[in-house]
Design a protein around this motif. Structure first.
Motif, PDB file in Angstrom:
ATOM      1  N   ASP A 178       0.544  -1.240   0.429  1.00  0.00           N
ATOM      2  CA  ASP A 178       0.271   0.236   0.073  1.00  0.00           C
ATOM      3  C   ASP A 178       1.192   1.031   0.184  1.00  0.00           C
ATOM      4  O   ASP A 178       0.733   2.015  -0.759  1.00  0.00           O
ATOM      5  N   GLU A 179       1.908   0.911   0.246  1.00  0.00           N
ATOM      6  CA  GLU A 179       2.471   2.490   0.575  1.00  0.00           C
ATOM      7  C   GLU A 179       3.339   2.784  -0.443  1.00  0.00           C
ATOM      8  O   GLU A 179       3.717   3.611  -0.395  1.00  0.00           O
ATOM      9  N   ILE A 180       4.100   1.239  -0.763  1.00  0.00           N
ATOM     10  CA  ILE A 180       4.977   1.864  -2.684  1.00  0.00           C
ATOM     11  C   ILE A 180       3.889   2.231  -3.525  1.00  0.00           C
ATOM     12  O   ILE A 180       3.556   3.274  -4.174  1.00  0.00           O
ATOM     13  N   ALA A 181       2.335   1.607  -3.568  1.00  0.00           N
ATOM     14  CA  ALA A 181       0.971   2.574  -4.217  1.00  0.00           C
ATOM     15  C   ALA A 181       1.221   3.629  -4.512  1.00  0.00           C
ATOM     16  O   ALA A 181       0.834   4.553  -5.287  1.00  0.00           O
ATOM     17  N   VAL A 182       1.385   3.884  -3.054  1.00  0.00           N
ATOM     18  CA  VAL A 182       0.754   5.879  -2.454  1.00  0.00           C
ATOM     19  C   VAL A 182       1.692   6.348  -3.262  1.00  0.00           C
ATOM     20  O   VAL A 182       2.283   7.002  -4.107  1.00  0.00           O
ATOM     21  N   ASP A 183       3.211   6.042  -2.581  1.00  0.00           N
ATOM     22  CA  ASP A 183       4.514   6.700  -3.582  1.00  0.00           C
ATOM     23  C   ASP A 183       5.025   6.486  -4.747  1.00  0.00           C
ATOM     24  O   ASP A 183       5.593   7.903  -5.259  1.00  0.00           O
TER      25      ASP A 183
ATOM     26  N   PRO B 223       2.073   9.002  -8.193  1.00  0.00           N
ATOM     27  CA  PRO B 223       1.846  10.355  -8.967  1.00  0.00           C
ATOM     28  C   PRO B 223       3.131  10.427  -9.716  1.00  0.00           C
ATOM     29  O   PRO B 223       2.479  11.524 -10.928  1.00  0.00           O
ATOM     30  N   LEU B 224       3.554   9.342 -10.188  1.00  0.00           N
ATOM     31  CA  LEU B 224       4.786   8.330 -11.408  1.00  0.00           C
ATOM     32  C   LEU B 224       3.429   8.025 -12.058  1.00  0.00           C
ATOM     33  O   LEU B 224       3.931   7.453 -13.707  1.00  0.00           O
ATOM     34  N   GLY B 225       1.656   7.503 -12.239  1.00  0.00           N
ATOM     35  CA  GLY B 225       0.765   7.067 -12.952  1.00  0.00           C
ATOM     36  C   GLY B 225       0.672   5.657 -12.371  1.00  0.00           C
ATOM     37  O   GLY B 225       0.025   5.172 -13.375  1.00  0.00           O
ATOM     38  N   ALA B 226       1.169   5.546 -11.575  1.00  0.00           N
ATOM     39  CA  ALA B 226       1.467   3.932 -10.914  1.00  0.00           C
ATOM     40  C   ALA B 226      -0.526   4.160 -10.311  1.00  0.00           C
ATOM     41  O   ALA B 226      -0.803   4.720  -9.037  1.00  0.00           O
ATOM     42  N   THR B 227      -1.033   2.646 -10.304  1.00  0.00           N
ATOM     43  CA  THR B 227      -2.314   2.501  -9.592  1.00  0.00           C
ATOM     44  C   THR B 227      -2.370   0.802  -9.091  1.00  0.00           C
ATOM     45  O   THR B 227      -1.399  -0.209  -9.838  1.00  0.00           O
TER      46      THR B 227
ATOM     47  N   GLY C  69      -2.425   0.277 -17.940  1.00  0.00           N
ATOM     48  CA  GLY C  69      -2.402  -1.145 -17.833  1.00  0.00           C
ATOM     49  C   GLY C  69      -2.122  -2.195 -17.999  1.00  0.00           C
ATOM     50  O   GLY C  69      -2.572  -2.859 -18.164  1.00  0.00           O
ATOM     51  N   LYS C  70      -0.427  -2.385 -17.827  1.00  0.00           N
ATOM     52  CA  LYS C  70      -0.339  -3.321 -17.696  1.00  0.00           C
ATOM     53  C   LYS C  70       0.930  -3.264 -16.895  1.00  0.00           C
ATOM     54  O   LYS C  70       1.089  -2.068 -15.418  1.00  0.00           O
ATOM     55  N   ALA C  71       0.898  -4.449 -15.997  1.00  0.00           N
ATOM     56  CA  ALA C  71       1.188  -4.862 -14.175  1.00  0.00           C
ATOM     57  C   ALA C  71       2.765  -4.874 -14.591  1.00  0.00           C
ATOM     58  O   ALA C  71       3.485  -5.101 -15.514  1.00  0.00           O
ATOM     59  N   PHE C  72       3.226  -4.124 -13.246  1.00  0.00           N
ATOM     60  CA  PHE C  72       4.536  -3.979 -12.987  1.00  0.00           C
ATOM     61  C   PHE C  72       5.338  -4.625 -12.167  1.00  0.00           C
ATOM     62  O   PHE C  72       6.848  -4.611 -12.032  1.00  0.00           O
TER      63      PHE C  72
ATOM     64  N   GLU D 115      10.625   1.124  -8.559  1.00  0.00           N
ATOM     65  CA  GLU D 115      10.791   2.188  -8.750  1.00  0.00           C
ATOM     66  C   GLU D 115      11.466   1.472 -10.143  1.00  0.00           C
ATOM     67  O   GLU D 115      11.161   2.101 -11.411  1.00  0.00           O
ATOM     68  N   LYS D 116      12.355   1.128 -10.666  1.00  0.00           N
ATOM     69  CA  LYS D 116      13.190   0.063 -11.050  1.00  0.00           C
ATOM     70  C   LYS D 116      12.316  -0.577 -12.169  1.00  0.00           C
ATOM     71  O   LYS D 116      12.260  -0.675 -13.359  1.00  0.00           O
ATOM     72  N   ALA D 117      11.145  -1.381 -11.901  1.00  0.00           N
ATOM     73  CA  ALA D 117      10.299  -1.726 -12.160  1.00  0.00           C
ATOM     74  C   ALA D 117       9.357  -0.627 -14.023  1.00  0.00           C
ATOM     75  O   ALA D 117       8.732  -1.255 -14.842  1.00  0.00           O
ATOM     76  N   LEU D 118       9.126   0.228 -12.861  1.00  0.00           N
ATOM     77  CA  LEU D 118       8.353   0.730 -13.327  1.00  0.00           C
ATOM     78  C   LEU D 118       8.581   1.842 -14.561  1.00  0.00           C
ATOM     79  O   LEU D 118       8.248   1.939 -15.406  1.00  0.00           O
ATOM     80  N   ALA D 119      10.111   1.862 -14.168  1.00  0.00           N
ATOM     81  CA  ALA D 119      11.140   2.687 -15.105  1.00  0.00           C
ATOM     82  C   ALA D 119      11.035   1.513 -15.949  1.00  0.00           C
ATOM     83  O   ALA D 119      11.008   2.712 -17.541  1.00  0.00           O
TER      84      ALA D 119
END
Length: 110
Positions: free
Chosen positions: A8-13, A16-20, A34-37, A96-100
């Motif tokens: 939950d904390e990671i999701a909140v952090d 702002p970078l577009g993660a849901t 629409g893609k899982a990371f 963060e690395k996976a999102l990047a």
């Protein structure tokens, strides 16, 4: 802190970078475009890092890390590394690395 609380904390952090927050294979997941990371399975958080990336090799070298096998049928996703909660302090950085990697188009496939 439990794995769910840290997720939950990671999701909140990362919001702002577009993660849901969402779901993948009935498990809690973080998604962008629409893609899982990232995907939470019990006390493991798996990250889609790309099998040829330095981050993938680094994560897989951690004690207890493994390729992510969401079905449990010995069919792991080659682009994904699952880290146990013994490495929970590293989960935010790998998320963060996976999102990047997703944003760069660098992690394609399973």
């Amino acid at each position: 802190m439990t794995p769910d609380q840290l997720f939950d904390e990671i999701a909140v952090d990362l919001a702002p970078l577009g993660a849901t927050a969402g779901a993948m294979f009935g498990k809690r997941a973080l998604k962008a475009h629409g893609k899982a990371f990232a995907c939470l399975k019990g006390d493991l958080l798996a990250f889609r890092l790309g099998d040829s990336s330095p981050a993938h090799a680094e994560a897989l070298a951690l004690p207890g890390a493994e390729l992510f096998d969401p079905s449990g049928k010995h069919r792991p996703f080659k682009d994904w590394v699952a880290l146990p909660d013994t490495h929970a302090e590293a989960w935010p950085a790998y998320a963060e690395k996976a999102l990047a990697a997703l944003e760069a188009g660098g992690s394609v496939g399973r």
